[in-house]
Design a protein around this motif. Sequence first.
Motif, PDB file in Angstrom:
ATOM      1  N   THR A   1      32.483  40.175  39.900  1.00 27.73           N
ATOM      2  CA  THR A   1      32.693  38.905  39.207  1.00 27.73           C
ATOM      3  C   THR A   1      34.106  38.839  38.652  1.00 27.73           C
ATOM      4  OG1 THR A   1      30.350  38.750  38.647  1.00 27.73           O
ATOM      5  CG2 THR A   1      31.860  37.397  37.355  1.00 27.73           C
ATOM      6  N   TYR A   2      34.550  39.902  38.012  1.00 29.36           N
ATOM      7  CA  TYR A   2      35.903  39.951  37.453  1.00 29.36           C
ATOM      8  C   TYR A   2      36.967  39.803  38.546  1.00 29.36           C
ATOM      9  CZ  TYR A   2      40.200  41.687  35.430  1.00 29.36           C
ATOM     10  OH  TYR A   2      41.512  41.817  35.044  1.00 29.36           O
ATOM     11  N   LEU A   3      36.807  40.557  39.647  1.00 38.24           N
ATOM     12  CA  LEU A   3      37.797  40.516  40.718  1.00 38.24           C
ATOM     13  C   LEU A   3      37.844  39.147  41.395  1.00 38.24           C
ATOM     14  CD1 LEU A   3      37.185  44.036  42.277  1.00 38.24           C
ATOM     15  CD2 LEU A   3      39.190  43.286  40.969  1.00 38.24           C
ATOM     16  N   SER A   4      36.686  38.548  41.636  1.00 40.91           N
ATOM     17  CA  SER A   4      36.682  37.227  42.273  1.00 40.91           C
ATOM     18  C   SER A   4      37.226  36.165  41.316  1.00 40.91           C
ATOM     19  CB  SER A   4      35.287  36.858  42.791  1.00 40.91           C
ATOM     20  OG  SER A   4      34.354  36.780  41.749  1.00 40.91           O
ATOM     21  N   TYR A   5      36.962  36.317  40.018  1.00 34.47           N
ATOM     22  CA  TYR A   5      37.529  35.390  39.046  1.00 34.47           C
ATOM     23  C   TYR A   5      39.054  35.512  38.994  1.00 34.47           C
ATOM     24  CZ  TYR A   5      38.571  33.013  34.675  1.00 34.47           C
ATOM     25  OH  TYR A   5      39.105  32.173  33.736  1.00 34.47           O
ATOM     26  N   SER A   6      39.543  36.736  39.044  1.00 37.45           N
ATOM     27  CA  SER A   6      41.004  36.951  39.060  1.00 37.45           C
ATOM     28  C   SER A   6      41.626  36.314  40.295  1.00 37.45           C
ATOM     29  CB  SER A   6      41.316  38.447  39.038  1.00 37.45           C
ATOM     30  OG  SER A   6      40.885  39.027  37.831  1.00 37.45           O
ATOM     31  N   ALA A   7      40.964  36.454  41.436  1.00 37.96           N
ATOM     32  CA  ALA A   7      41.473  35.839  42.665  1.00 37.96           C
ATOM     33  C   ALA A   7      41.446  34.316  42.555  1.00 37.96           C
ATOM     34  CB  ALA A   7      40.653  36.305  43.863  1.00 37.96           C
ATOM     35  N   PHE A   8      40.376  33.782  41.973  1.00 37.84           N
ATOM     36  CA  PHE A   8      40.306  32.334  41.768  1.00 37.84           C
ATOM     37  C   PHE A   8      41.454  31.858  40.890  1.00 37.84           C
ATOM     38  CE2 PHE A   8      38.900  29.305  38.443  1.00 37.84           C
ATOM     39  CZ  PHE A   8      39.057  28.134  39.180  1.00 37.84           C
ATOM     40  N   ARG A   9      41.732  32.574  39.804  1.00 34.07           N
ATOM     41  CA  ARG A   9      42.805  32.166  38.888  1.00 34.07           C
ATOM     42  C   ARG A   9      44.162  32.172  39.584  1.00 34.07           C
ATOM     43  NH1 ARG A   9      42.025  31.525  33.185  1.00 34.07           N
ATOM     44  NH2 ARG A   9      44.270  31.317  33.430  1.00 34.07           N
ATOM     45  N   ARG A  10      44.375  33.152  40.484  1.00 36.15           N
ATOM     46  CA  ARG A  10      45.652  33.225  41.209  1.00 36.15           C
ATOM     47  C   ARG A  10      45.798  32.102  42.224  1.00 36.15           C
ATOM     48  NH1 ARG A  10      44.332  38.536  41.726  1.00 36.15           N
ATOM     49  NH2 ARG A  10      43.842  38.259  43.919  1.00 36.15           N
ATOM     50  N   THR A  11      44.701  31.734  42.888  1.00 38.54           N
ATOM     51  CA  THR A  11      44.788  30.810  44.018  1.00 38.54           C
ATOM     52  C   THR A  11      44.295  29.402  43.706  1.00 38.54           C
ATOM     53  OG1 THR A  11      42.579  31.380  44.816  1.00 38.54           O
ATOM     54  CG2 THR A  11      44.435  32.712  45.632  1.00 38.54           C
ATOM     55  N   ASP A  12      43.508  29.246  42.648  1.00 36.97           N
ATOM     56  CA  ASP A  12      42.887  27.973  42.300  1.00 36.97           C
ATOM     57  C   ASP A  12      42.017  27.431  43.442  1.00 36.97           C
ATOM     58  OD1 ASP A  12      42.375  26.069  40.328  1.00 36.97           O
ATOM     59  OD2 ASP A  12      43.840  24.674  41.177  1.00 36.97           O
ATOM     60  N   SER A  13      41.409  28.350  44.178  1.00 39.03           N
ATOM     61  CA  SER A  13      40.582  27.995  45.334  1.00 39.03           C
ATOM     62  C   SER A  13      39.165  27.624  44.876  1.00 39.03           C
ATOM     63  CB  SER A  13      40.503  29.187  46.297  1.00 39.03           C
ATOM     64  OG  SER A  13      39.467  29.027  47.224  1.00 39.03           O
ATOM     65  N   ARG A  14      38.684  26.465  45.329  1.00 40.95           N
ATOM     66  CA  ARG A  14      37.317  26.047  45.001  1.00 40.95           C
ATOM     67  C   ARG A  14      36.295  27.018  45.591  1.00 40.95           C
ATOM     68  NH1 ARG A  14      36.053  20.268  46.617  1.00 40.95           N
ATOM     69  NH2 ARG A  14      34.204  20.728  45.412  1.00 40.95           N
ATOM     70  N   ALA A  15      36.602  27.568  46.762  1.00 41.16           N
ATOM     71  CA  ALA A  15      35.692  28.518  47.394  1.00 41.16           C
ATOM     72  C   ALA A  15      35.550  29.780  46.542  1.00 41.16           C
ATOM     73  CB  ALA A  15      36.178  28.863  48.797  1.00 41.16           C
ATOM     74  N   LEU A  16      36.669  30.286  46.031  1.00 38.63           N
ATOM     75  CA  LEU A  16      36.606  31.481  45.179  1.00 38.63           C
ATOM     76  C   LEU A  16      35.927  31.192  43.849  1.00 38.63           C
ATOM     77  CD1 LEU A  16      40.025  33.196  45.870  1.00 38.63           C
ATOM     78  CD2 LEU A  16      37.751  34.088  46.382  1.00 38.63           C
ATOM     79  N   ARG A  17      36.089  29.973  43.333  1.00 41.17           N
ATOM     80  CA  ARG A  17      35.386  29.606  42.107  1.00 41.17           C
ATOM     81  C   ARG A  17      33.884  29.624  42.343  1.00 41.17           C
ATOM     82  NH1 ARG A  17      36.757  23.950  40.181  1.00 41.17           N
ATOM     83  NH2 ARG A  17      35.385  23.453  41.893  1.00 41.17           N
ATOM     84  N   ALA A  18      33.439  29.045  43.441  1.00 42.46           N
ATOM     85  CA  ALA A  18      32.011  29.038  43.756  1.00 42.46           C
ATOM     86  C   ALA A  18      31.499  30.456  44.004  1.00 42.46           C
ATOM     87  CB  ALA A  18      31.735  28.151  44.971  1.00 42.46           C
ATOM     88  N   LEU A  19      32.282  31.273  44.695  1.00 36.09           N
ATOM     89  CA  LEU A  19      31.891  32.667  44.920  1.00 36.09           C
ATOM     90  C   LEU A  19      31.733  33.406  43.594  1.00 36.09           C
ATOM     91  CD1 LEU A  19      31.387  34.985  46.942  1.00 36.09           C
ATOM     92  CD2 LEU A  19      33.835  35.476  46.800  1.00 36.09           C
ATOM     93  N   THR A  20      32.670  33.200  42.682  1.00 36.43           N
ATOM     94  CA  THR A  20      32.605  33.829  41.361  1.00 36.43           C
ATOM     95  C   THR A  20      31.337  33.424  40.620  1.00 36.43           C
ATOM     96  OG1 THR A  20      35.024  33.885  41.195  1.00 36.43           O
ATOM     97  CG2 THR A  20      33.787  34.049  39.130  1.00 36.43           C
ATOM     98  N   ILE A  21      31.021  32.148  40.660  1.00 34.01           N
ATOM     99  CA  ILE A  21      29.807  31.666  39.989  1.00 34.01           C
ATOM    100  C   ILE A  21      28.569  32.285  40.623  1.00 34.01           C
ATOM    101  CG2 ILE A  21      28.387  29.612  39.562  1.00 34.01           C
ATOM    102  CD1 ILE A  21      31.101  28.062  39.313  1.00 34.01           C
ATOM    103  N   GLY A  22      28.533  32.360  41.950  1.00 35.17           N
ATOM    104  CA  GLY A  22      27.389  32.946  42.637  1.00 35.17           C
ATOM    105  C   GLY A  22      27.181  34.413  42.282  1.00 35.17           C
ATOM    106  N   ILE A  23      28.261  35.195  42.304  1.00 37.49           N
ATOM    107  CA  ILE A  23      28.165  36.612  41.943  1.00 37.49           C
ATOM    108  C   ILE A  23      27.763  36.763  40.485  1.00 37.49           C
ATOM    109  CG2 ILE A  23      29.442  38.776  41.710  1.00 37.49           C
ATOM    110  CD1 ILE A  23      31.171  37.825  44.094  1.00 37.49           C
ATOM    111  N   ALA A  24      28.316  35.926  39.627  1.00 35.58           N
ATOM    112  CA  ALA A  24      27.962  35.980  38.198  1.00 35.58           C
ATOM    113  C   ALA A  24      26.482  35.676  37.992  1.00 35.58           C
ATOM    114  CB  ALA A  24      28.824  35.011  37.401  1.00 35.58           C
TER     115      ALA A  24
END
Length: 109
Positions: free
Chosen positions: A25-48
């Motif tokens: 969750t932390y790693l995918s959130y960090s990637a989302f913050r770097r890229t602002d990707s909607r896909a990574l945001r959804a992935l982060t929410i799913g893992i969380a």
Amino acid sequence: MNLHETTVVLVAAKTATLAFGSALTYLSYSAFRRTDSRALRALTIGIALLTLGVLLGGVLHQFADITLEASVSVQSVFTAVGFAVMTYSLFVDIIDEPDRTRSGARTGD
């Protein structure tokens, strides 16, 4: 395997799931913050959601005097919703950009 051994295995597996789920969750959130990707945001929410389900299921069973069946049911709902959100994360870019090819190959050559 007796009841005590089963409990130890269950607690160890839940602890490992919680630790790795939290790290993912932390790693995918960090990637989302770097890229602002909607896909990574959804992935982060799913893992969380998967990780939260593990935590909530265990807490309900151990500390709230909820039956094992009820706590597993709560965890299963979080798991199903988490996987649904993770599945959505695979399609969010396709939904946003329908003209883009999936392979990334250029069109019109």
